[in-house]
Design an enzyme around this catalytic site. Structure first.
Site, PDB file in Angstrom:
ATOM      1  N   SER A 191       0.860  -1.173   0.000  1.00  0.00           N
ATOM      2  CA  SER A 191       0.000   0.000   0.000  1.00  0.00           C
ATOM      3  C   SER A 191       0.898   1.226   0.000  1.00  0.00           C
ATOM      4  CB  SER A 191      -0.888   0.007   1.238  1.00  0.00           C
ATOM      5  OG  SER A 191      -0.102   0.328   2.357  1.00  0.00           O
ATOM      6  N   LYS A 192       0.277   2.383  -0.019  1.00  0.00           N
ATOM      7  CA  LYS A 192       1.046   3.634  -0.053  1.00  0.00           C
ATOM      8  C   LYS A 192       1.995   3.742   1.138  1.00  0.00           C
ATOM      9  CE  LYS A 192      -0.477   6.438  -3.460  1.00  0.00           C
ATOM     10  NZ  LYS A 192      -1.830   6.731  -3.824  1.00  0.00           N
TER      11      LYS A 192
END
Ligand code: GLU
Length: 462
Positions: free
Chosen positions: A242-243
């Site tokens: 994820s980010k």
């Protein structure tokens, strides 16, 4: 001659997964003294942006993954795709299909209702002895690939082993839309063929495209490349990236103070191994790299290990290069890097202590700013017990030889004259000179500064 390619879609930055794919394709070409080709798959006009193209080029440049050919842009190859579609129409390996989207929806609904997998029913597919419907007037058809109906399409994936798909699972793929624009899988096929790609190394999110691409390549009479589908990279927590971890731009690692060689070394070990070797240069990696030691299971990102590698490389990087990397970071903070103390001298003394370039910049910054040590630190270390030794030290500063050993001797003499131990003077000196309680050897820190700056910073004691 080995020819590999990296073929990003410019719909975002170059993230860790893309960078690892690029690294492996690049290293494979380098290992075999082959060619590495960069191809920008920008046919999705809605999602592709020039900023994303630039971000990919920047990321590749930062990592030093230099290409030998390209970048080729698919949007600049449209006439070539049309040419191949014409050839396929002539050869009968593709055909026009006049089914409207509404008809297609209707068909799918019927199939679903009957419990069948939705698929094109081949109504416009020419067959010997079959009469095709009359094309509706004024309507532009899509072009479909005439996929084989029986047998299997199979390949020996260099990472995943043998993969076989029955042709009856595959529809007649649309290769050109009604407006004439070619579709994704088709462009990949034409490019891989035209560019003479021998090894397609890419993420395993493309495994489903491979049988379709192989069938089209075969219809074109092209030699098939070999395929190596790399497993995905999971985040630190075992979840999809994820980010927060890794799905960020590789350039963010630059912002965060990582050295490209540390990131590369780290990426190289994400799913590939060479015995127990953890630390190696890129030339060494290119010499070792092969596709036999890629694990088919997912690799897990480990930020701690990346940080460790970064600190490792930082310690071993030449001071002059570190100074060149730290200087713009200080300037970006509005810190003017004065001639004295020299940034290189500071870095020489401090590079063992930093895990990344930003920490190094933090440590260097205190030498150049107007320093205001925290009141509580001053109060803690400037006590009635230590002050006399400090005064003694300050009194002798103007005549001491300006080098660490002489300054060290003066510190020792000053504490001895007041019956104290070294830290009683070392601590207030550290705090007054750097604002920090922890520094390298205090005599070396003092010697970094010009004499007048030390006198000025110690003046708060009086
Ligand atoms: N453009 C595709 C992507 O960015 C890669 C296609 C390929 O490597 O064949 O995921």
């Amino acid at each position: 001659m080995i020819r590999t390619r990296f073929a990003p879609s410019p719909t975002g930055f170059l993230h860790i997964g893309g960078a690892r794919t690029a690294l492996f394709a690049w290293a494979y070409a380098r290992h075999h003294a082959g060619r590495f080709i960069l191809r920008i798959e920008d046919t999705d006009l809605v999602r592709s942006t020039p900023e994303a193209v630039q971000a990919i080029l920047d990321g590749m440049h930062w990592l030093g993954l230099t290409h030998d050919e390209g970048p080729f842009y698919q949007t600049q190859r449209m006439s070539r795709y049309r040419e191949v579609i014409e050839e396929m129409l002539l050869a009968g390996s593709a055909y026009p299909c006049y089914m409207t989207p509404a008809e297609l929806d209707h068909l799918r609904e019927e199939q679903r209702a009957a419990g069948l997998k939705p698929r094109y029913d081949g109504r416009w597919r020419p067959e010997p002895g079959k009469t095709l419907p009359t094309p509706p007037a004024g309507m532009r058809p899509v072009i479909r690939f005439r996929n084989p109906t029986d047998g299997v399409v199979a390949w020996d994936d260099l990472v995943k082993g043998r993969i076989e798909i029955a042709n009856e699972e595959l529809d007649d793929l649309v290769i050109a839309r009604a407006d004439g624009t070619p579709t994704y899988n088709f462009c990949v096929v034409v490019d891989d063929r035209d560019m003479g790609i021998t090894h397609v190394i890419r993420g395993d999110d493309h495994v489903n495209n491979t049988p379709r691409q192989i069938n089209i390549l075969q219809a074109l009479g092209a030699q098939l490349p070999l395929y190596a589908h790399l497993s995905m990279i999971l985040g630190d927590d075992g979840q999809k990236l994820s980010k927060r971890h890794g799905a960020v731009s590789v350039m963010q690692y630059d912002d965060e103070g990582y050295l490209p060689e540390a990131v590369l070394n780290y990426l190289a070990r994400l799913g590939w191994s060479h015995g127990d070797d953890e630390i190696f240069s890129m030339p060494q990696f290119c010499e070792w790299f092969d596709l036999d030691h890629i694990t088919p299971s997912a690799a897990q990102f480990n930020t701690e290990k990346l940080n460790w590698l970064n600190a490792y490389y930082l310690k071993r990087t030449e001071t002059a290069r570190l100074a060149d990397l730290v200087r713009p970071r200080l300037q970006a903070r509005g810190v003017t890097v004065a001639a004295a103390p020299s940034l290189a001298a500071i870095i020489d003394l401090y590079k063992e202590r930093a895990a990344n370039l930003n920490e190094l910049a933090d440590l260097a910054e205190v030498f150049y700013i107007e320093l205001h040590p925290k009141a509580e630190l001053l109060a803690k270390h400037l006590t009635p017990e230590t002050l006399p030794a400090l005064e003694d030290f300050i009194d002798h500063l103007p005549e001491v030889a300006w080098e660490a050993s002489a300054i060290g001797a003066l510190i020792k003499a000053s504490v001895a004259r007041h019956g104290l131990k070294m830290p009683k003077l070392a601590m207030p000196l550290r705090v007054m000179l750097t604002g920090l309680e922890q520094t390298p050897s205090v005599d070396a820190v003092v010697a970094l500064f010009p004499r007048e700056t030390v006198l000025k910073r110690l003046a708060v004691a009086r």
